[in-house]
Design an enzyme around this catalytic site. Structure first.
Site, mmCIF file in Angstrom:
data_model
loop_
_atom_site.group_PDB
_atom_site.id
_atom_site.type_symbol
_atom_site.label_atom_id
_atom_site.label_comp_id
_atom_site.label_asym_id
_atom_site.label_seq_id
_atom_site.Cartn_x
_atom_site.Cartn_y
_atom_site.Cartn_z
ATOM 1 C CD GLU A 130 -2.563 1.069 2.766
ATOM 2 O OE1 GLU A 130 -3.511 1.842 2.927
ATOM 3 O OE2 GLU A 130 -2.228 0.194 3.602
ATOM 4 C CE LYS B 189 -7.207 1.234 3.217
ATOM 5 N NZ LYS B 189 -6.009 1.604 4.008
ATOM 6 C CB CYS C 166 -4.553 -1.958 4.097
ATOM 7 S SG CYS C 166 -3.743 -2.238 5.710
#
Length: 551
Positions: free
Chosen positions: A44, A110, A147
């Site tokens: 990330e 994300k 994540c």
């Protein structure tokens, strides 16, 4: 079943060094390509480093990040690169770029933005919207996530599986704390059970201010079994093969019948934590442009452990001990410190503080006339030591490591602008009892008495007055530490502690010390976090605060 060969680029990005981070990605991508990988997955925000914090409020920074991703795409070949970067699409986004054959084929944003503990991503990023991040890689439908997307049951990963994902790539910058590796594995196994998909989990490694990232990237099979795992706390390119649904169009690496998958067994608890401290210290020093460190060596357990960690992080030739005895220092303080320096192979110098101490007392005498000596005179010695260390830092370019532990920081058992003077607090997240355990562990690892046994058995003392020991000012650490842990890390109130059987007078005394020391902790240097609640980014209490939780 067909095999998809994947490289997990467990790299150590430096926050803000977009050019160097991009080079790291391209170097690993080139190796992955030569190794016949279908895809290479990176952490990330690998391009910007994590966490970039207010850097992403600078529009040019985010544009630079996007340009770096496009540069990576232009250099890509048949191996698909999946790389984390900050995207400037419709507000700032935490993104993954998917690139192959010289072009950026897609971008995923994300969706789940953590905003708890050390995370405050909602301050910086807009959440992703739209269709799930599904991409064709070598004929396989691969879901891309980032994540926190993996930590939400019924969230983005389940959506990817419902949309037809046959494997899921998850890009991570997941900071370490005690128990985190097992916690991650349990969560990922929940996602494999929920999705029926194998998961490729690429995690960042390295230290960044108070955070340390352990890497330990892994590949899970659809049944939750660990297919491959990278070693923790160092950069590594993990190449692994995972089974996916058999598709005719899947191009595959030559099948030699050899199982290339390797799973690092991990480290035991105290060794894992020790390596976290070493990596965090090394990266803080080097990423901030320093090569050498200075440490005030008292002959006590705290400075001894810090010196050992510094040597493991930087090498003995880059660690310098400074012994600063006062009129109250015991003979063994000097001899223990000198023995430690000899055992570690570090240079040291002795600078007695008595001339400066007496000069300060003389200067203060008219103001202190008629008053009994107390803490004011004691702390002068500590502040002289801080001044000496900072002078050496200025002259020789050393970064000064402080030696305070979590127990001392909790109750304010330190001197502001004295033993707190320095740049990095190596053991600020270790309770005093842990300091002893870590020191013994380091001796066991060395197979010899690296830290002298006398340091481990003598009563701890600040040595700022005659025959001083810590237990004159504080409860014994085997009583104090559990109480502090409950109050600081578990957020129990004094009333809660009393109901659990702790002595009310002791609870009132200790929690009062903790509350009154908040102003000190705000002025302490940063240090590595290895628990789920460290002073600093985790525990944020107001300095001006009258709530005591006693009712």
């Amino acid at each position: 079943m067909a095999k998809l060969r994947v490289a997990l680029g467990q790299i150590n990005s430096v926050v803000g060094d977009i050019a160097a981070n991009t080079d790291r990605v391209l170097e690993a991508l080139a190796v992955a390509e030569k190794s016949g990988c279908h895809a290479a997955v990176f952490p990330e925000l690998a391009v910007t480093g994590y966490p970039p914090e207010d850097l992403v409020l600078k529009q040019r920074f985010v544009r630079n990040s996007r340009a770096a991703m496009e540069h990576i795409a232009a250099r890509s070949g048949s191996c698909t690169a999946v790389v984390g970067f900050a995207d400037n699409a419709d507000g700032c986004r935490n993104a993954a770029g998917i690139a192959a054959n010289g072009r950026l084929g897609g971008v995923y944003h994300k969706r789940e933005l953590p905003n708890y503990g050390v995370f405050d991503e909602r301050r910086y990023f807009e959440p992703g919207t739209g269709e799930p991040g599904l991409f064709q890689i070598a004929g396989v439908s691969v879901g891309v996530s980032i994540c926190e997307d993996a930590w939400v049951a019924g969230g983005p990963m389940r959506e990817l599986a419902a949309a037809g994902a046959e494997a899921i790539f998850n890009l991570n910058a997941s900071p370490y704390h005690v128990g985190k590796p097992d916690q991650r594995l349990a969560v990922l196994r929940q996602r494999t059970e929920e999705t029926g998909c194998p998961i490729v989990y690429a995690n960042l490694v390295g230290g960044q201010d108070e955070l340390v990232f352990d890497g330990a990237s892994l590949v899970l099979a659809a049944d939750g079994g660990v297919v491959a795992q990278a070693p923790p706390f160092r950069e590594h390119l993990l190449i692994a093969e995972l089974e996916t649904a058999d598709r005719a169009e899947l191009w595959a690496a030559p099948d030699t019948g050899e199982n290339i998958n390797e799973a690092h067994p991990g480290l035991d608890g105290i060794e894992e934590q020790y390596e976290a401290l070493v990596l965090a210290t090394r990266d803080y020093v080097r990423k901030n442009g320093f090569t050498d460190v200075g440490i005030g060596m008292s002959g006590g357990i705290d400075s001894s452990l810090v010196a050992a960690i510094a040597v493991d992080a930087l090498g003995a030739g880059h660690v310098h001990g400074v012994l600063m005895p006062s009129r109250y220092s015991s003979d063994h303080s000097l001899s223990d410190a000198e023995a430690l320096c000899q055992n570690l192979g570090i240079d040291h110098r002795v600078i007695p503080v008595e001339p400066g101490h007496q000069a300060f007392l003389d200067m203060l005498a008219p103001s202190f006339d008629g008053l009994d000596p107390d803490l004011a005179e004691e702390n002068v010695q500590s502040r002289i030591r801080g001044t000496l260390l900072m002078a050496l830092s200025n002259k020789f370019g050393w970064l000064i490591l402080t030696t305070g532990n979590k127990s001392e920081s909790a109750v304010g058992y330190s001197t502001l602008y004295g033993d707190t003077a320095g740049a990095y607090a190596v053991i600020k997240d270790l309770w005093k009892l842990q300091v002893y355990a870590f020191a013994r562990h380091r001796n066991q690892r060395a197979g010899r008495e690296l830290i002298p046994e006398h340091v481990l058995v003598k009563p701890p003392s600040a040595e700022l007055r005659p025959d001083q020991t810590d237990d004159q000012s504080l409860p014994p650490y085997d009583v104090l530490d559990p109480l502090l842990e409950a109050y600081v890390e578990n957020d129990l109130t004094p009333a809660d502690l009393c109901r659990r059987g702790h002595d009310p007078d002791l609870v009132h005394r200790v929690t009062g010390l903790v509350d009154r020391a908040e102003y000190k902790r705000r002025q302490n240097p940063p240090g590595v976090r290895i628990t789920a609640k460290a002073f600093g980014r985790d525990r944020r209490l107001p300095i001006t605060n009258r709530y005591r939780g006693e009712i």
